[in-house]
Design an enzyme around this catalytic site. Sequence first.
Site, PDB file in Angstrom:
ATOM      1  N   GLU A  35      -7.439   2.423   8.798  1.00  0.00           N
ATOM      2  CA  GLU A  35      -7.200   3.842   8.535  1.00  0.00           C
ATOM      3  C   GLU A  35      -8.083   4.657   9.462  1.00  0.00           C
ATOM      4  O   GLU A  35      -9.091   4.150   9.953  1.00  0.00           O
ATOM      5  CB  GLU A  35      -7.609   4.208   7.088  1.00  0.00           C
ATOM      6  N   LYS A  69       0.840  -1.209   0.000  1.00  0.00           N
ATOM      7  CA  LYS A  69       0.000   0.000   0.000  1.00  0.00           C
ATOM      8  C   LYS A  69       0.870   1.252   0.000  1.00  0.00           C
ATOM      9  O   LYS A  69       1.971   1.248   0.550  1.00  0.00           O
ATOM     10  CB  LYS A  69      -0.893   0.026   1.254  1.00  0.00           C
ATOM     11  N   VAL A 112     -19.666  10.423   4.281  1.00  0.00           N
ATOM     12  CA  VAL A 112     -20.905  10.346   3.485  1.00  0.00           C
ATOM     13  C   VAL A 112     -21.986   9.595   4.281  1.00  0.00           C
ATOM     14  O   VAL A 112     -23.136  10.021   4.344  1.00  0.00           O
ATOM     15  CB  VAL A 112     -20.641   9.614   2.145  1.00  0.00           C
ATOM     16  N   ARG A 140     -12.742  13.284   8.896  1.00  0.00           N
ATOM     17  CA  ARG A 140     -13.805  14.143   8.358  1.00  0.00           C
ATOM     18  C   ARG A 140     -15.170  13.586   8.763  1.00  0.00           C
ATOM     19  O   ARG A 140     -15.260  12.474   9.280  1.00  0.00           O
ATOM     20  CB  ARG A 140     -13.740  14.109   6.823  1.00  0.00           C
TER      21      ARG A 140
HETATM   22  C1  MV4 Z   1      -6.836  -4.511   2.890  1.00  0.00           C
HETATM   23  C2  MV4 Z   1      -7.594  -5.609   2.445  1.00  0.00           C
HETATM   24  C3  MV4 Z   1      -7.170  -6.867   2.794  1.00  0.00           C
HETATM   25  N1  MV4 Z   1      -6.046  -7.017   3.530  1.00  0.00           N
HETATM   26  N2  MV4 Z   1      -5.739  -4.714   3.612  1.00  0.00           N
HETATM   27  C4  MV4 Z   1      -9.315  -1.133   0.611  1.00  0.00           C
HETATM   28  C5  MV4 Z   1      -9.523   0.273   0.981  1.00  0.00           C
HETATM   29  C6  MV4 Z   1      -8.444   0.645   1.926  1.00  0.00           C
HETATM   30  N3  MV4 Z   1      -9.001   1.371   3.022  1.00  0.00           N
HETATM   31  C7  MV4 Z   1      -7.849  -0.667   2.344  1.00  0.00           C
HETATM   32  N4  MV4 Z   1      -8.526  -1.698   1.625  1.00  0.00           N
HETATM   33  C8  MV4 Z   1      -8.278  -3.012   1.857  1.00  0.00           C
HETATM   34  N5  MV4 Z   1      -7.181  -3.264   2.611  1.00  0.00           N
HETATM   35  C9  MV4 Z   1      -5.367  -5.952   3.923  1.00  0.00           C
HETATM   36  N6  MV4 Z   1      -4.252  -6.129   4.651  1.00  0.00           N
HETATM   37  C10 MV4 Z   1      -8.739  -5.369   1.705  1.00  0.00           C
HETATM   38  C11 MV4 Z   1      -9.078  -4.065   1.403  1.00  0.00           C
HETATM   39  C12 MV4 Z   1     -10.250  -3.917   0.599  1.00  0.00           C
HETATM   40  C13 MV4 Z   1     -11.376  -3.256   1.081  1.00  0.00           C
HETATM   41  C14 MV4 Z   1     -11.418  -2.707   2.335  1.00  0.00           C
HETATM   42  C15 MV4 Z   1     -12.532  -2.035   2.770  1.00  0.00           C
HETATM   43  C16 MV4 Z   1     -13.638  -1.932   1.927  1.00  0.00           C
HETATM   44  C17 MV4 Z   1     -13.611  -2.473   0.681  1.00  0.00           C
HETATM   45  C18 MV4 Z   1     -12.481  -3.158   0.241  1.00  0.00           C
HETATM   46  C19 MV4 Z   1     -12.494  -3.729  -1.019  1.00  0.00           C
HETATM   47  C20 MV4 Z   1     -11.414  -4.377  -1.457  1.00  0.00           C
HETATM   48  C21 MV4 Z   1     -10.285  -4.461  -0.661  1.00  0.00           C
END
Ligand code: MV4
Length: 453
Positions: free
Chosen positions: A288, A158, A295, A292
Amino acid sequence: MFKKILIANRGEIALRIIRACKELGIATVAVYSEADANSLHIRFADEAVCIGPAPSPKSYLNIPHLISAAEITNAEAIHPGYGFLAENAHFADICTSCGIVFIGPTPEVISLMGDKARAKETMRSAGVPVIPGSDGTVHSVKAAAEVAARIGYPVIIKAVAGGGGRGMRVVRFAHELANAYNTAQSEARAAFSNADLYIEKYFESPRHIEVQLLGDVYGNVVALGERECSVQRKHQKLIEESPSPVVTPRLRREMSAAAVKGAKRVHYSSAGTIEFLLDNRGHFYFMEMNTRIQVEHPVTEMVFGLDLVKEQIRLAAGARLRADLRFWKMRGHALECRINAEDPAHGFRPSPGTITSLHVPGGMGVRVDTHAYAQYLLPPNYDSLIAKLIVHAPTREEAIIRMQRALDEFIVEGIFTTIPLHKQILSEENFRSGNINTSYIEQFILKTNGGKP
Ligand code: MV4
């Protein structure tokens, strides 16, 4: 309390903030781009200032224009809404230097949470569970490979400046790592002017569950339950709900306690959200923090009977967090469908144009937050959200039925919308049984019929 607030945003959220101000007895200043000259937020605000042409960098993102608009109208505070400058630490800092209150947390906290690796390290040191991975950033393919070998594949790379799903790469096998690392680095450099990366264990199909927080400048923080946001496509949420169908009272206490501990560690002083990933074993991990108003804040408002935007404004004016909030209980179940001007039958392509006719649902337990009206010309320059349809009912089952009833009443003509897709999801068995995760849309909706609802 403030006498006058400038709203540095547009669309439904600008109206939402104006409503809160009116109920607090605060005068409002709307700002608008040339493309938004016929927008409702101008009509409902006490004053309006044009801040530039249609493209956002020349208007809603133009800091000098916004500050000038606040100065000529004598606005004491700026509410940034969501998107645009809402999580821009530099903007918050400029507001403060100009003697204008930025309605949000401090620039330092915005900046800390904007660096996803530093945010994670801060939460880990506060005792909040975080996803296993690198300590801070990784600076070479070799360092990334060592972390991956330690935590095991699959892993996810990331961008520290990413968030909301931008700048991520899943790596399933060691031989793919170097390529993924280099691509992620170039993408991060191009998109965020910051090439820094971190790496963590990749969870397949987790749930996305977030905790709503309010904090004051005296160090008090309260958690207001969770929102389940797993129903999304390409990181755009489609349906949110509160409570989550899988969060037990015990898990809620644990997630809330972790979120409060994390927020207190950074002296969080506004409305904010901590996003957790919930794995299939029921373990949650910090992902995270959003600094803010979001929505989907209305689903929390409906189950608590609390106006989060009014509270956020009071907190920015230096008020103490209401001491009784800790004892407030969630009541019933709320669902939100995001109605976007997009055609779900054709890859969700944007569908701007004139809304030729509009009928908005109503009745018991139905709320519609929208800036749309009949004959409104939807500009192509901004995001495609045209309405949020929110329902509240005693149980999840009743909320689903109420949402179906409200969607049937919702008539939008002249453009394509996501209403047919929402009808399909609400009648789908996995959604109805609460069996949802972040792969839900790809798994049960798009795969079954080639994307045609
Ligand atoms: C991840 C994950 C799986 N494993 N991290 C997507 C948005 C960002 N906030 C982080 N996200 C993800 N991080 C790890 N270690 C899967 C996602 C993710 C996801 C997270 C929240 C809502 C929708 C998502 C859709 C695909 C992947």
